[in-house]
Design a protein around this motif. Sequence first.
Motif, mmCIF file in Angstrom:
data_model
loop_
_atom_site.group_PDB
_atom_site.id
_atom_site.type_symbol
_atom_site.label_atom_id
_atom_site.label_comp_id
_atom_site.label_asym_id
_atom_site.label_seq_id
_atom_site.Cartn_x
_atom_site.Cartn_y
_atom_site.Cartn_z
ATOM 1 N N ASP A 40 0.826 -1.208 0.000
ATOM 2 C CA ASP A 40 0.000 0.000 0.000
ATOM 3 C C ASP A 40 0.862 1.261 0.000
ATOM 4 O OD1 ASP A 40 -2.289 -1.580 -0.016
ATOM 5 O OD2 ASP A 40 -2.565 -1.468 2.161
ATOM 6 N N ARG A 41 1.965 1.217 0.734
ATOM 7 C CA ARG A 41 2.852 2.391 0.766
ATOM 8 C C ARG A 41 3.534 2.591 -0.589
ATOM 9 N NH1 ARG A 41 3.382 7.365 1.655
ATOM 10 N NH2 ARG A 41 5.448 8.059 2.262
ATOM 11 N N LEU A 42 3.926 1.518 -1.255
ATOM 12 C CA LEU A 42 4.524 1.639 -2.588
ATOM 13 C C LEU A 42 3.548 2.289 -3.562
ATOM 14 C CD1 LEU A 42 6.326 -1.817 -2.897
ATOM 15 C CD2 LEU A 42 7.426 0.441 -2.718
ATOM 16 N N VAL A 43 2.297 1.855 -3.524
ATOM 17 C CA VAL A 43 1.273 2.432 -4.404
ATOM 18 C C VAL A 43 1.096 3.916 -4.098
ATOM 19 C CG1 VAL A 43 -1.201 2.380 -4.954
ATOM 20 C CG2 VAL A 43 0.101 0.246 -4.823
ATOM 21 N N GLU A 44 1.092 4.258 -2.819
ATOM 22 C CA GLU A 44 0.969 5.668 -2.413
ATOM 23 C C GLU A 44 2.178 6.480 -2.894
ATOM 24 O OE1 GLU A 44 0.781 8.116 1.787
ATOM 25 O OE2 GLU A 44 0.085 6.038 1.749
ATOM 26 N N LEU A 45 3.384 5.944 -2.708
ATOM 27 C CA LEU A 45 4.593 6.654 -3.128
ATOM 28 C C LEU A 45 4.654 6.838 -4.640
ATOM 29 C CD1 LEU A 45 7.310 5.020 -0.837
ATOM 30 C CD2 LEU A 45 6.488 7.393 -0.752
ATOM 31 N N ALA A 46 4.078 5.893 -5.380
ATOM 32 C CA ALA A 46 4.063 5.996 -6.847
ATOM 33 C C ALA A 46 2.931 6.897 -7.328
ATOM 34 C CB ALA A 46 3.946 4.617 -7.471
ATOM 35 N N ASP A 47 1.996 7.235 -6.454
ATOM 36 C CA ASP A 47 0.869 8.099 -6.814
ATOM 37 C C ASP A 47 0.104 7.530 -8.008
ATOM 38 O OD1 ASP A 47 -0.801 10.310 -6.526
ATOM 39 O OD2 ASP A 47 0.403 11.548 -7.875
ATOM 40 N N ILE A 48 -0.254 6.254 -7.909
ATOM 41 C CA ILE A 48 -0.912 5.540 -9.008
ATOM 42 C C ILE A 48 -2.383 5.918 -9.092
ATOM 43 C CG2 ILE A 48 -1.603 3.244 -9.829
ATOM 44 C CD1 ILE A 48 1.056 2.215 -8.666
ATOM 45 N N ASP A 49 -2.843 6.143 -10.329
ATOM 46 C CA ASP A 49 -4.272 6.363 -10.580
ATOM 47 C C ASP A 49 -4.698 5.574 -11.811
ATOM 48 O OD1 ASP A 49 -3.947 7.967 -12.979
ATOM 49 O OD2 ASP A 49 -3.496 9.678 -11.707
ATOM 50 N N ASP A 50 -5.981 5.651 -12.130
ATOM 51 C CA ASP A 50 -6.546 4.841 -13.211
ATOM 52 C C ASP A 50 -5.970 5.133 -14.590
ATOM 53 O OD1 ASP A 50 -8.274 3.208 -11.742
ATOM 54 O OD2 ASP A 50 -9.865 4.711 -11.730
ATOM 55 N N SER A 51 -5.341 6.270 -14.784
ATOM 56 C CA SER A 51 -4.802 6.614 -16.101
ATOM 57 C C SER A 51 -3.383 6.080 -16.325
ATOM 58 C CB SER A 51 -4.796 8.135 -16.284
ATOM 59 O OG SER A 51 -3.870 8.737 -15.392
ATOM 60 N N ASP A 52 -2.792 5.456 -15.319
ATOM 61 C CA ASP A 52 -1.394 5.034 -15.398
ATOM 62 C C ASP A 52 -1.183 3.731 -16.169
ATOM 63 O OD1 ASP A 52 0.114 7.037 -14.038
ATOM 64 O OD2 ASP A 52 -0.791 6.371 -12.164
ATOM 65 N N THR A 53 0.028 3.629 -16.740
ATOM 66 C CA THR A 53 0.554 2.363 -17.244
ATOM 67 C C THR A 53 1.606 1.949 -16.229
ATOM 68 O OG1 THR A 53 2.164 3.526 -18.608
ATOM 69 C CG2 THR A 53 0.116 2.836 -19.678
ATOM 70 N N VAL A 54 1.407 0.777 -15.630
ATOM 71 C CA VAL A 54 2.188 0.359 -14.474
ATOM 72 C C VAL A 54 2.932 -0.934 -14.790
ATOM 73 C CG1 VAL A 54 2.075 -0.294 -12.026
ATOM 74 C CG2 VAL A 54 0.450 1.377 -12.946
ATOM 75 N N LEU A 55 4.172 -0.994 -14.352
ATOM 76 C CA LEU A 55 4.975 -2.210 -14.467
ATOM 77 C C LEU A 55 5.346 -2.680 -13.074
ATOM 78 C CD1 LEU A 55 6.692 -4.310 -16.071
ATOM 79 C CD2 LEU A 55 8.575 -2.644 -15.970
ATOM 80 N N GLU A 56 5.197 -4.003 -12.854
ATOM 81 C CA GLU A 56 5.772 -4.621 -11.664
ATOM 82 C C GLU A 56 6.800 -5.650 -12.111
ATOM 83 O OE1 GLU A 56 5.273 -7.132 -7.585
ATOM 84 O OE2 GLU A 56 3.451 -6.807 -8.750
ATOM 85 N N PRO A 57 8.084 -5.324 -12.022
ATOM 86 C CA PRO A 57 9.137 -6.298 -12.322
ATOM 87 C C PRO A 57 9.251 -7.306 -11.174
ATOM 88 C CG PRO A 57 9.968 -4.037 -12.397
ATOM 89 C CD PRO A 57 8.618 -3.996 -11.759
ATOM 90 N N SER A 58 9.631 -8.516 -11.484
ATOM 91 C CA SER A 58 9.792 -9.561 -10.456
ATOM 92 C C SER A 58 8.539 -9.634 -9.591
ATOM 93 C CB SER A 58 11.034 -9.297 -9.597
ATOM 94 O OG SER A 58 12.173 -9.182 -10.407
ATOM 95 N N ALA A 59 7.414 -9.881 -10.243
ATOM 96 C CA ALA A 59 6.099 -9.752 -9.605
ATOM 97 C C ALA A 59 5.785 -10.830 -8.575
ATOM 98 C CB ALA A 59 5.009 -9.724 -10.679
ATOM 99 N N GLY A 60 6.506 -11.927 -8.581
ATOM 100 C CA GLY A 60 6.303 -12.950 -7.551
ATOM 101 C C GLY A 60 4.881 -13.456 -7.496
ATOM 102 N N THR A 61 4.258 -13.345 -6.333
ATOM 103 C CA THR A 61 2.894 -13.834 -6.133
ATOM 104 C C THR A 61 1.832 -12.807 -6.503
ATOM 105 O OG1 THR A 61 2.843 -13.078 -3.844
ATOM 106 C CG2 THR A 61 3.658 -15.325 -4.238
ATOM 107 N N GLY A 62 2.259 -11.569 -6.802
ATOM 108 C CA GLY A 62 1.308 -10.535 -7.196
ATOM 109 C C GLY A 62 0.810 -9.660 -6.061
ATOM 110 N N ALA A 63 1.486 -9.670 -4.926
ATOM 111 C CA ALA A 63 1.032 -8.861 -3.783
ATOM 112 C C ALA A 63 0.981 -7.380 -4.139
ATOM 113 C CB ALA A 63 1.948 -9.097 -2.580
ATOM 114 N N ILE A 64 1.994 -6.892 -4.835
ATOM 115 C CA ILE A 64 2.002 -5.470 -5.204
ATOM 116 C C ILE A 64 0.945 -5.198 -6.264
ATOM 117 C CG2 ILE A 64 3.378 -3.611 -6.226
ATOM 118 C CD1 ILE A 64 5.860 -4.895 -4.891
ATOM 119 N N LEU A 65 0.783 -6.101 -7.220
ATOM 120 C CA LEU A 65 -0.268 -5.934 -8.247
ATOM 121 C C LEU A 65 -1.642 -5.797 -7.608
ATOM 122 C CD1 LEU A 65 0.616 -8.435 -11.118
ATOM 123 C CD2 LEU A 65 0.410 -5.951 -11.288
ATOM 124 N N ARG A 66 -1.915 -6.618 -6.593
ATOM 125 C CA ARG A 66 -3.211 -6.532 -5.900
ATOM 126 C C ARG A 66 -3.412 -5.136 -5.328
ATOM 127 N NH1 ARG A 66 -2.602 -11.735 -5.354
ATOM 128 N NH2 ARG A 66 -1.184 -11.828 -3.610
#
Length: 187
Positions: A40-66
Amino acid sequence: MRSDLKQRLEMMRGKLDNRAPVAEIWADSQLFVSPDPVCDRLVELADIDDSDTVLEPSAGTGAILRAVLRAAPAARCDAVELNGALALHLRRSFEGVRVHGGDFMEFTPDKRYSKIVMNPPFQHALDIKHILRALSLLEPGGILAAVCLNGPRQQDKLKPLAEVWEEWPRGTFTYTDVSTVTLNIRV
């Protein structure tokens, strides 16, 4: 059996029956799933919104994607994962996310990203290499938010680039007691 104990057992059984399924996947010993507060803090620090194109490198289980999709369900997301079983798990779990199986360091996307959020491997200072590589995939004005070790090499190479450098308590990541930070870098 006493009725109150029987009721509690039935309630626990019901909770277990309704829980989210768990996937058993053999993964590298360097897989440390990001806890929800870190995601949640990573998402906040990235200031992600619906208009973004987002990459998660080394995504593992997808916790950050969720966490990304909770905050911005319409964001267009790509993920990269080296472990074949984990890549398959991501494809099955995240409809609409483009999952690229392979080594992030060899990943050549067809676009730049407005946001990159990541928990890279730490072993042998790979976190530094992965973060610097990720910066090259951001579009101008893009933001990278990442977890990394809080070691002298990271402080030397990454801290001068970061707008935010926040320490997490030791033990934040299960099964390890390393000192970690979250950071964000705007290009």
